[in-house]
Every structure is written in C-alpha cells, then in structure tokens.
Design a protein around this motif. Structure first.
Motif, PDB file in Angstrom:
ATOM      1  N   UNK A 169      -9.132  -6.243  -8.402  1.00  0.00           N
ATOM      2  CA  UNK A 169     -10.433  -5.664  -7.870  1.00  0.00           C
ATOM      3  C   UNK A 169     -10.358  -5.775  -5.964  1.00  0.00           C
ATOM      4  N   UNK A 170      -9.134  -6.775  -5.700  1.00  0.00           N
ATOM      5  CA  UNK A 170      -8.667  -6.720  -4.236  1.00  0.00           C
ATOM      6  C   UNK A 170      -7.308  -6.698  -3.489  1.00  0.00           C
ATOM      7  N   UNK A 171      -6.850  -5.713  -3.666  1.00  0.00           N
ATOM      8  CA  UNK A 171      -5.512  -5.132  -2.667  1.00  0.00           C
ATOM      9  C   UNK A 171      -4.841  -5.297  -0.967  1.00  0.00           C
ATOM     10  N   UNK A 172      -4.940  -6.889  -0.593  1.00  0.00           N
ATOM     11  CA  UNK A 172      -5.190  -6.658   0.429  1.00  0.00           C
ATOM     12  C   UNK A 172      -3.707  -7.078   1.205  1.00  0.00           C
ATOM     13  N   UNK A 173      -3.722  -6.223   2.633  1.00  0.00           N
ATOM     14  CA  UNK A 173      -2.640  -5.912   3.693  1.00  0.00           C
ATOM     15  C   UNK A 173      -2.543  -6.258   5.169  1.00  0.00           C
ATOM     16  N   UNK A 187     -14.347  -9.410   3.171  1.00  0.00           N
ATOM     17  CA  UNK A 187     -14.161  -9.411   2.431  1.00  0.00           C
ATOM     18  C   UNK A 187     -13.552  -9.950   1.628  1.00  0.00           C
ATOM     19  N   UNK A 188     -12.782 -11.253   2.525  1.00  0.00           N
ATOM     20  CA  UNK A 188     -12.425 -11.980   1.404  1.00  0.00           C
ATOM     21  C   UNK A 188     -13.482 -12.492   1.045  1.00  0.00           C
ATOM     22  N   UNK A 198      -4.338  -9.558  -4.781  1.00  0.00           N
ATOM     23  CA  UNK A 198      -2.770  -8.809  -4.617  1.00  0.00           C
ATOM     24  C   UNK A 198      -2.576  -8.720  -2.811  1.00  0.00           C
ATOM     25  N   UNK A 199      -1.071  -9.993  -2.547  1.00  0.00           N
ATOM     26  CA  UNK A 199      -1.048  -9.982  -0.740  1.00  0.00           C
ATOM     27  C   UNK A 199       0.088  -9.741  -0.760  1.00  0.00           C
ATOM     28  N   UNK A 200      -0.005  -8.412   0.021  1.00  0.00           N
ATOM     29  CA  UNK A 200       0.943  -7.236   0.704  1.00  0.00           C
ATOM     30  C   UNK A 200       1.276  -7.926   1.638  1.00  0.00           C
ATOM     31  N   UNK A 201       2.686  -8.517   1.857  1.00  0.00           N
ATOM     32  CA  UNK A 201       2.823  -9.560   3.149  1.00  0.00           C
ATOM     33  C   UNK A 201       4.403  -8.234   3.237  1.00  0.00           C
ATOM     34  N   UNK A 202       4.483  -7.375   4.971  1.00  0.00           N
ATOM     35  CA  UNK A 202       6.015  -7.087   4.984  1.00  0.00           C
ATOM     36  C   UNK A 202       6.954  -7.824   5.663  1.00  0.00           C
ATOM     37  N   UNK A 203       8.488  -7.234   5.692  1.00  0.00           N
ATOM     38  CA  UNK A 203       8.988  -8.070   6.406  1.00  0.00           C
ATOM     39  C   UNK A 203       9.334  -8.491   7.868  1.00  0.00           C
ATOM     40  N   UNK A 204      10.239  -9.416   8.604  1.00  0.00           N
ATOM     41  CA  UNK A 204      11.012  -8.692   9.758  1.00  0.00           C
ATOM     42  C   UNK A 204      10.636  -7.820   9.715  1.00  0.00           C
ATOM     43  N   UNK A 217      -4.704   4.588   1.947  1.00  0.00           N
ATOM     44  CA  UNK A 217      -4.561   5.443   0.764  1.00  0.00           C
ATOM     45  C   UNK A 217      -5.016   5.732  -0.983  1.00  0.00           C
ATOM     46  N   UNK A 218      -4.586   4.274  -0.751  1.00  0.00           N
ATOM     47  CA  UNK A 218      -4.154   4.091  -2.772  1.00  0.00           C
ATOM     48  C   UNK A 218      -5.124   2.754  -2.933  1.00  0.00           C
ATOM     49  N   UNK A 219      -5.980   2.514  -2.123  1.00  0.00           N
ATOM     50  CA  UNK A 219      -6.885   1.805  -2.048  1.00  0.00           C
ATOM     51  C   UNK A 219      -6.935   0.055  -1.746  1.00  0.00           C
ATOM     52  N   UNK A 220      -5.973  -0.348  -0.995  1.00  0.00           N
ATOM     53  CA  UNK A 220      -5.976  -1.770  -0.806  1.00  0.00           C
ATOM     54  C   UNK A 220      -6.722  -0.792   0.988  1.00  0.00           C
ATOM     55  N   UNK A 221      -6.528  -3.034   0.785  1.00  0.00           N
ATOM     56  CA  UNK A 221      -7.643  -3.170   2.359  1.00  0.00           C
ATOM     57  C   UNK A 221      -7.002  -3.689   3.326  1.00  0.00           C
ATOM     58  N   UNK A 222      -7.241  -3.898   4.652  1.00  0.00           N
ATOM     59  CA  UNK A 222      -6.493  -3.900   5.698  1.00  0.00           C
ATOM     60  C   UNK A 222      -7.484  -4.457   6.577  1.00  0.00           C
TER      61      UNK A 222
END
Length: 249
Positions: A169-173, A187-188, A198-204, A217-222
């Motif tokens: 329901x809440x894919x967050x980036x 949103x929160x 879902x929490x998407x965290x990038x690397x360094x 595009x796939x539905x994640x919320x920035x």
C-alpha cells in the motif's frame, strides 16, 4: 529477563508437556556466555505472539530443559508490516543497519543491488553474508524482546525489489531532490494499521535518476527526509523511527 525463540515442534512440546527443551547455539550462549544456572528464569517466544515465562530445570551438554511457569499473548510487533529495501553499503554497515532496523520494528529486510552500489557479491559470498545477517537479526530480535525474527531475504536487483513491493500500500523512496515536506507528511500520516510499507534506501551515492523514475512509474512514492543529506545507514533508521512512533500502540 533474557529472551529466546523456539520453533513449531518446541511449541507443540510446550503445549503437551509444559516443558521446553532449548537446543542448538542457544545452549552454548546460555551456559557459557550468560552463565545461567538452574532456577533462573527466561522468556521464550514462539514467533506467533505467544510468550512463555520459564524456569531452567536442567542443563546438559547439548540441551537445556525449562519448565513453563505461565504463558501469555504478547503483542509487541508494530500493527503494520514494514520492509526495508537496503542498497548494499560498503564494509560492515549492513550489519549495523540490520541490527538497528530490527530494534525499530522492521518486519523484513531485502538487500538490494543498485547502479551505484560498490559492493559486488557472488553467489557464494552472498549466501555467507545472508547467514551472518540472519544471525544478527535473530540476536537483535532477542535483545529487543521481539516476538518474531525478521526475515533477511535473498539479494535482489533494483527492478526485482520494486516488483516485490509493487503490491504494498505504501512503497516509499526517500530522494534528496524531493522537496515538498508537506506532501511527505501527508503521505506518512495516511499509514495506518494493517498495511504493508516498503522503504527503499540507496547505497552510498544514492539512486540514479533513472532508478527513481522507474520506481515512481511502478507506483513508488518519492518523499523527502528534510533538507540535509543523510547517510545510507541513517536514512532508513530515520524513516523507521517516524513510523514506529506513529504506529506504536
């Protein structure tokens, strides 16, 4: 009180006999690290919100027998399942991230290969790392009194990870170029009990712009985490802390 976990067979044994036998690595930990003795009490979880208060009755070479004094339903988990998709960081940062994420209530952790990730794991190294990460998750779950041990999933590439969270329901980036804090707070605030986050965290170095575009595009919320740039080991913890505070009963 020290906290441990049992599997399904031990759970059935507890129901039938009122006793639990602890085996495996926990035996050495109880005997030689904690130096516990007969008569001392421990807490044991079955991974399904049932907690047993036990007394050590016998200590053997390969097993420890405990008497169940009482049991109770223990709702210590967050009412929503939060998954951390963590871009593979350098060094031993992943171990720190897993430990703290488990303490904050994460339900599952997915290590993630991204374009800017420096770390490259072959299949042999990946399996070794995953076993180590799973052991850290279990240890953190015991220390923090969790009633479940969060799962450490196999490493996924970015597109696989986005697909995995597509039905959440809440894919967050979190993204450093996202600017509208008002939108993020809205949103929160909409995250309630019983949803998957879902929490998407990038690397360094963060995500590539193409990765952000694909995720959206796939539905994640920035979303934004503020005006400061957070390290990869900080960003997920910041968002998990916010959600833990918001969802905790």
């Amino acid at each position: 009180m020290y906290h441990f976990f049992i599997d399904e067979s031990q759970k059935e044994q507890a129901k039938k006999t009122g006793e639990i036998e602890i085996t495996g690595a926990d035996v050495n930990h109880i005997k030689n690290v904690l130096r516990m003795r007969i008569g001392e009490k421990i807490s044991i979880s079955d991974g399904c919100n049932q907690e047993y208060h036990c007394e050590i009755r016998e200590i053997q070479e390969d097993r420890i027998s405990c008497k169940v004094l009482c049991s109770e339903e223990a709702y210590k988990e967050l009412p929503s399942h939060i998954y951390l998709f963590q871009g593979l960081p350098k060094g031993d940062k992943m171990e720190f991230i897993i430990q703290k994420a488990v303490e904050l209530g994460v339900y599952g952790i997915i290590p993630m290969k991204t374009d800017r990730a420096i770390v490259k794991l072959d299949s042999k190294k990946e399996e070794t790392k995953r076993k180590r990460w799973a052991a850290i998750a279990e240890s953190a779950a015991k220390q923090s009194g969790r009633t479940v041990i969060p799962e450490i999933y196999p490493v996924m590439n970015f597109k696989e990870a986005v697909k995995f969270g597509k039905e959440f329901e809440f894919p967050l980036i979190p993204y450093e170029l996202a600017e509208e804090m008002g939108d993020t707070k809205k949103i929160l605030s909409e995250i309630k009990d019983g949803v998957k986050v879902g929490i998407y965290i990038g690397p360094e170095g963060g995500f590539e712009k193409e990765e952000i575009s694909y995720a959206i595009e796939q539905g994640c919320k920035a979303i934004t985490l503020g005006k400061r740039i957070l390290r990869t080991e900080t960003a997920g913890m910041a968002l998990l802390s916010i959600l833990m505070f918001q969802l905790e009963k």
